[in-house]
Design a protein around this motif. Structure first.
Motif, short mmCIF file in Angstrom:
data_model
loop_
_atom_site.label_atom_id
_atom_site.label_comp_id
_atom_site.label_asym_id
_atom_site.label_seq_id
_atom_site.Cartn_x
_atom_site.Cartn_y
_atom_site.Cartn_z
N GLU A 77 0.83 -1.22 0.20
CA GLU A 77 0.05 0.09 0.10
C GLU A 77 0.78 1.32 -0.06
O GLU A 77 2.05 1.33 0.45
N ASP A 78 0.25 2.43 -0.21
CA ASP A 78 0.90 3.57 -0.34
C ASP A 78 0.67 4.12 0.98
O ASP A 78 0.00 3.95 1.84
N ARG A 79 1.84 4.79 1.43
CA ARG A 79 2.20 5.46 2.74
C ARG A 79 2.59 6.72 2.70
O ARG A 79 2.91 7.09 1.75
N THR A 80 2.07 7.47 3.74
CA THR A 80 2.69 8.96 3.75
C THR A 80 3.30 9.09 4.96
O THR A 80 3.40 8.33 5.77
N GLU A 105 1.49 13.22 9.38
CA GLU A 105 0.97 14.50 9.06
C GLU A 105 1.79 15.76 9.80
O GLU A 105 1.63 16.84 8.96
N GLU A 140 2.23 18.61 7.00
CA GLU A 140 1.26 19.69 6.96
C GLU A 140 2.28 20.88 7.39
O GLU A 140 1.93 21.97 7.28
N LEU A 146 8.10 13.31 1.70
CA LEU A 146 7.61 14.57 2.53
C LEU A 146 6.49 15.21 1.58
O LEU A 146 5.59 15.89 1.99
N THR A 147 6.62 14.96 0.22
CA THR A 147 5.84 15.57 -0.90
C THR A 147 4.76 14.75 -1.23
O THR A 147 3.62 15.00 -1.55
N TYR A 148 5.18 13.50 -1.65
CA TYR A 148 3.98 12.77 -2.30
C TYR A 148 3.93 11.46 -1.31
O TYR A 148 3.99 11.34 0.09
N SER A 149 3.33 10.37 -1.95
CA SER A 149 3.27 9.15 -0.95
C SER A 149 4.19 8.11 -1.65
O SER A 149 4.59 8.23 -2.58
N ASN A 209 5.63 3.98 -2.01
CA ASN A 209 5.30 2.52 -1.79
C ASN A 209 6.68 1.64 -2.37
O ASN A 209 7.58 2.18 -2.69
#
Lengths: 368, 307
Positions: B130-133, B136, B140, B225-228, B230
Motif C-alpha cells: 500500500e501507499d504510505r505517507t 501528518e 502539514e 514528504l511531498t508525495y506518497s 510504496n
C-alpha cells in the motif's frame, strides 16, 4: 505416443469438466479483488465481506449439509491479472464469484471468462454502466451505476452553487466513465466545464496539471478515479494554493483517502456514496472479526455473497446454470446495505447514492 | 495562445521541485558510472529504501514517545536514512559488484537488474504494497507557503530546492576540493594508474557508492514528504533519474544535476501546457532528440580516441 497424449488430454478434460464440483468437496464460491497493489485496502474489505457471509452460513451448518468454501483470488487491480485469476477460479469449480472491484476488470472478465463458463459474477463495486448493458445473463451488481452516480454528483454540485468545474480522470473504465457522465449532466444542468483531462494513475506529482487547473479558477474540481490518486491530488492542490473543493465518486470513499491527503487538505472534499449506517450491527460484527471498520464495499460484498449463497440454497440443482437463473430471480432480498432486487440486466432499479463530505477528518453524510 | 508568465513561472518551479529529486538520484548513477562504467540499476531501490528508512525513523521516534521539534526530528531522519542507505550502497558494491569487477560488463548489468528485483520484493514483503505517507505533523508543517509576485511557493518546495542545492554544492566541494574527491577523479580517469600512485581503488569505489546512496536517500525523504511512497517508487524514479543522467552526460556530475532539473521542468511544462496524459511522451521525445544531436549528453565530453 500420440495416443498417449490424447488419452492424457481426455483424462484432464474429464477431471476438470466431468466432476460436479459440489459432490466431493462441498460448495465453492470465489471472491476476486485486488489484494496487493495500490487498492489493496479496498480489496481486503471486499474479501472480508464475502468471508464473513461464508463463515456465518457455515456456522449454521452450510448449504444442505455441505460446507461452503471461499476461494480467494488476487487480481492486483490489473486487467491481465484479472483474466488469469478469473480463469483460475473457474477451474477450481466455483459456482459463482463475488468481484471484481475495478470496472476495467469486471467488464472483460465477466464476458471472456465467466460468461462462457456460466459462472455467476456479482460485483460489489464495479459501477461502470457498460458492465450490465451487454445482455450477459451471468452479471449482477449489488452497487449502483455511474450514470446514476454521475448524475447525482452533478445535481448536488449545481445545487450547492458550484457553477464552474474542472474535470479530471484516471483514464480507466471506471474513472473516465464517471467523469464523462458527470460532465454531461453538469453541462446539461447549466454548469460550465473549463477543462477535461486525464492523469496517469500511479504518478506521484500532479502539481503541473493542478497549476493549470488553478489558473482556470474553478469552483469545483471533479475527479473520476480512486483514492490513491485522489488523495495526492487534493494534498497537492492545497500546496499550490488551489482552494476549490475536490469532488469524486465511490472510488474515493475510504479512510485512506483522508490519510493520504492529510486531514487538513481533505477537509471539505465531496464524495458520492450510498448512505449507510456506520454504527449498525453489521459494522459491529465486522469489526469484532477483522479488527477494522468495514470499508466502502464490505457491506456490498457481504450482500453479494449472501445473495449468491441464498440462490445456491434455493436453486433446484447445485450447478452453475441453475444458480445463475436463481440469482436472476432475486427480489426484495434483505441485505445489510438495503433491499436487493435485480432487474433483467442484473442492476438494482432505484439504487440511491448519497453525498458525503469530509468534515472533522471523517466522511459525514450530507444528503441522502 | 496567450502566455501567462505567472503560470509559466509556477510550472517551472513545479518542475524544478521534482527535478531536484531526480537530480539527487541521478548523481548516484553518474558517479558510479564515472568510476566503474556500470549502470547501477539497483540505485532506484536505494532511493526507495532511503525513503522508507526516513519514514521508519519518524514513526520510530513517535512510537518511542520522543517528541522532538519538527526540524530536529527531520534532521535525525535524514541522518539515519542517509547513513543507512550509504551502508546499503557499500554492501551492494561489496557483495554484488566487487566479485564481478573483472567479469564482462554484461554480467554486472544483469546482477544490477537482479539485485533491483530482490530489493524491491524484499521491501514489498516487509512493508506491504500500500501507499504510505509521512506523518501528518511533518507534511502539514510544509503545506503552507507564500506568494512571490504571481508565483505561489510552498515551504515544501522551498525546503526541497534548498536542501537539494546544499547537497549539490557540498558534493561539488567534496569532489573538487578534498583528497577523497581527488582520489575519486583519479580513479575515474584511470584506475590502474591511480592504484600505482597509491590510491586504494576499492576504498574509493566503496565511498563513491556510499555518497551516491546517501544522496538518493535524501531525495527519498524529500519525495516522501511531498508525495506518497510504496515499494515500487524506485522503479519509476530510478528510470527518470537514469534518463536525467544520460541527458546531462553520464559520468558527468554537473550534467546529472542539469539533466535532473531539465527533465523535471520539461515534464511539468508538458503536463501543464499540453496534457497530463502526454507528459512522459514529451519527456522521452526530448531525450531522444537530445541524444540524436548530442549522443554523449548535454555536458558529456566526447571521448578522445586513444592513440
Amino acid at each position: 505416443m500420440r495416443r498417449f497424449v490424447t488419452a492424457l488430454i481426455a483424462t484432464a478434460a474429464l477431471t476438470s469438466l466431468g466432476m460436479p464440483a459440489s459432490a466431493a468437496d462441498g460448495v465453492k464460491i470465489g471472491v476476486a479483488a485486488p489484494l496487493t497493489g495500490a487498492l489493496a485496502k479496498m480489496g481486503a474489505d471486499i474479501r472480508n465481506g464475502a468471508d464473513l457471509a461464508v463463515q456465518e452460513i457455515n456456522a449454521r451448518g452450510g448449504i444442505k449439509g455441505q460446507k461452503v468454501s471461499l476461494i480467494i483470488g488476487d487480481d492486483k487491480g490489473d486487467p491481465r491479472e484479472g483474466i488469469t485469476v478469473a480463469n483460475k477460479l473457474v477451474q477450481t469449480g466455483v459456482l459463482g464469484v463475488v468481484g471484481h472491484l475495478n470496472s476495467g476488470i469486471s467488464i472483460p472478465a465477466s464476458k471472456e471468462v465467466y460468461s462462457p463458463a456460466k459462472v455467476t459474477m456479482i460485483t460489489p463495486a464495479s459501477t461502470n454502466p457498460e458492465l450490465t448493458e451487454r445482455g450477459l445473463k451471468n452479471v449482477f451488481r449489488t452497487i449502483g451505476r455511474d450514470d446514476q452516480q454521475g448524475k447525482d454528483a452533478a445535481d448536488y454540485a449545481l445545487k450547492a452553487g458550484y457553477k464552474i468545474a474542472v474535470v479530471l480522470h484516471n483514464k480507466n473504465a471506471y474513472g473516465q466513465g464517471l467523469a464523462d457522465v458527470f460532465k454531461k449532466n453538469y453541462e446539461n444542468g447549466g454548469g460550465k466545464v473549463l477543462m477535461f483531462d486525464g492523469i496517469q494513475t500511479g504518478d506521484k506529482d500532479f502539481t503541473p496539471v493542478l497549476t493549470r487547473v488553478k489558473a482556470q479558477k474553478p469552483d469545483l474540481v471533479f475527479f473520476g478515479g480512486e483514492y490513491q490518486d485522489g488523495g495526492l491530488l487534493v494534498a497537492q492542490a492545497r500546496k499550490i494554493g488551489l482552494k476549490a473543493p475536490l469532488m469524486g465518486g465511490d472510488g474515493l470513499f475510504d479512510s485512506l483517502f483522508i490519510k493520504l491527503a492529510g486531514k487538513k487538505a481533505a477537509e471539505g472534499s465531496i464524495v458520492t456514496f450510498p448512505p449507510f449506517d456506520k454504527a449498525g450491527a453489521f459494522a459491529k460484527t465486522y469489526k469484532g472479526k477483522y479488527g477494522a471498520e468495514p470499508g466502502a464495499y464490505s457491506g456490498y460484498s457481504y450482500d453479494a455473497a449472501k445473495v449468491l449463497l441464498d440462490a445456491i440454497a434455493k436453486a433446484p440443482k447445485a450447478d452453475r446454470v441453475s444458480v445463475m437463473a436463481q440469482v436472476g430471480k432475486t427480489r426484495s432480498f434483505k441485505g445489510v446495505t438495503g433491499t436487493i432486487t435485480f432487474n433483467g440486466k442484473g442492476d438494482q432499479p432505484g439504487f440511491k447514492f448519497g453525498v458525503w463530505r469530509v468534515q472533522g477528518g471523517d466522511f459525514q453524510l450530507v444528503t441522502k | 495562445m496567450d502566455l501567462d508568465l505567472g503560470i509559466l513561472g509556477q510550472q517551472i518551479l513545479n518542475g524544478l521541485t521534482i527535478g531536484s529529486m531526480y537530480a539527487l538520484i541521478a548523481l548516484g548513477y553518474t558517479m558510479v558510472y564515472g568510476i566503474l562504467q556500470l549502470i547501477n540499476f539497483a540505485h532506484g531501490e536505494v532511493f526507495m529504501i532511503g525513503s522508507f528508512l526516513g519514514l521508519g525513523t519518524l514513526l520510530g521516534l513517535e512510537a518511542l514517545h520522543i517528541s522532538l521539534p519538527i526540524p530536529l526530528a527531520l534532521l535525525v531522519a535524514f541522518v539515519v536514512a542517509m547513513a543507512g542507505a550509504a551502508l546499503l550502497g557499500m554492501g551492494i558494491e561489496r557483495i554484488a559488484y566487487r566479485p564481478l569487477r573483472s567479469s564482462p560488463r554484461l554480467a554486472l548489468l544483469i546482477t544490477a537488474l537482479g539485485l533491483s528485483i530482490v530489493l524491491q520484493n524484499a521491501v514489498m514483503l516487509l512493508v506491504g504494497t500500500e501507499d504510505r505517507t509521512y506523518p501528518e505533523a511533518f507534511t502539514e508543517a510544509l503545506i503552507d507557503g507564500f506568494d512571490l509576485g504571481p508565483i505561489h511557493i510552498s515551504y515544501q518546495q522551498l525546503f526541497t530546492l534548498g536542501l537539494a542545492l546544499v547537497l549539490m554544492v557540498g558534493l561539488t566541494v567534496l569532489v573538487q576540493r578534498t583528497r577523497l574527491g581527488k582520489a575519486m577523479r583519479a580513479t575515474a580517469q584511470d584506475p590502474v594508474t591511480a592504484g600505482l600512485m597509491g590510491i586504494e581503488s576499492n576504498r574509493v569505489i566503496a565511498y563513491t557508492f556510499a555518497i551516491g546512496s546517501a544522496l538518493a536517500a535524501a531525495g527519498g525523504i524529500l519525495f516522501g514528504l511531498t508525495y506518497s511512497i510504496n515499494f515500487f517508487i524506485g522503479y519509476q524514479a530510478g528510470l527518470k533519474a537514469f534518463i536525467a543522467a544520460v541527458l546531462g552526460g553520464i559520468g558527468n556530475i554537473p550534467g546529472a544535476m542539469l539533466g535532473g532539473l531539465l527533465l523535471g521542468v520539461v515534464e511539468a511544462l508538458g503536463a501543464g501546457y499540453v496534457s497530463g496524459t502526454w507528459k512522459d511522451v514529451i519527456a522521452f521525445g526530448i531525450l531522444v532528440l537530445v541524444l540524436i544531436f548530442r549522443p554523449s549528453g548535454l555536458l558529456g565530453e566526447r571521448v578522445a580516441e586513444k592513440v
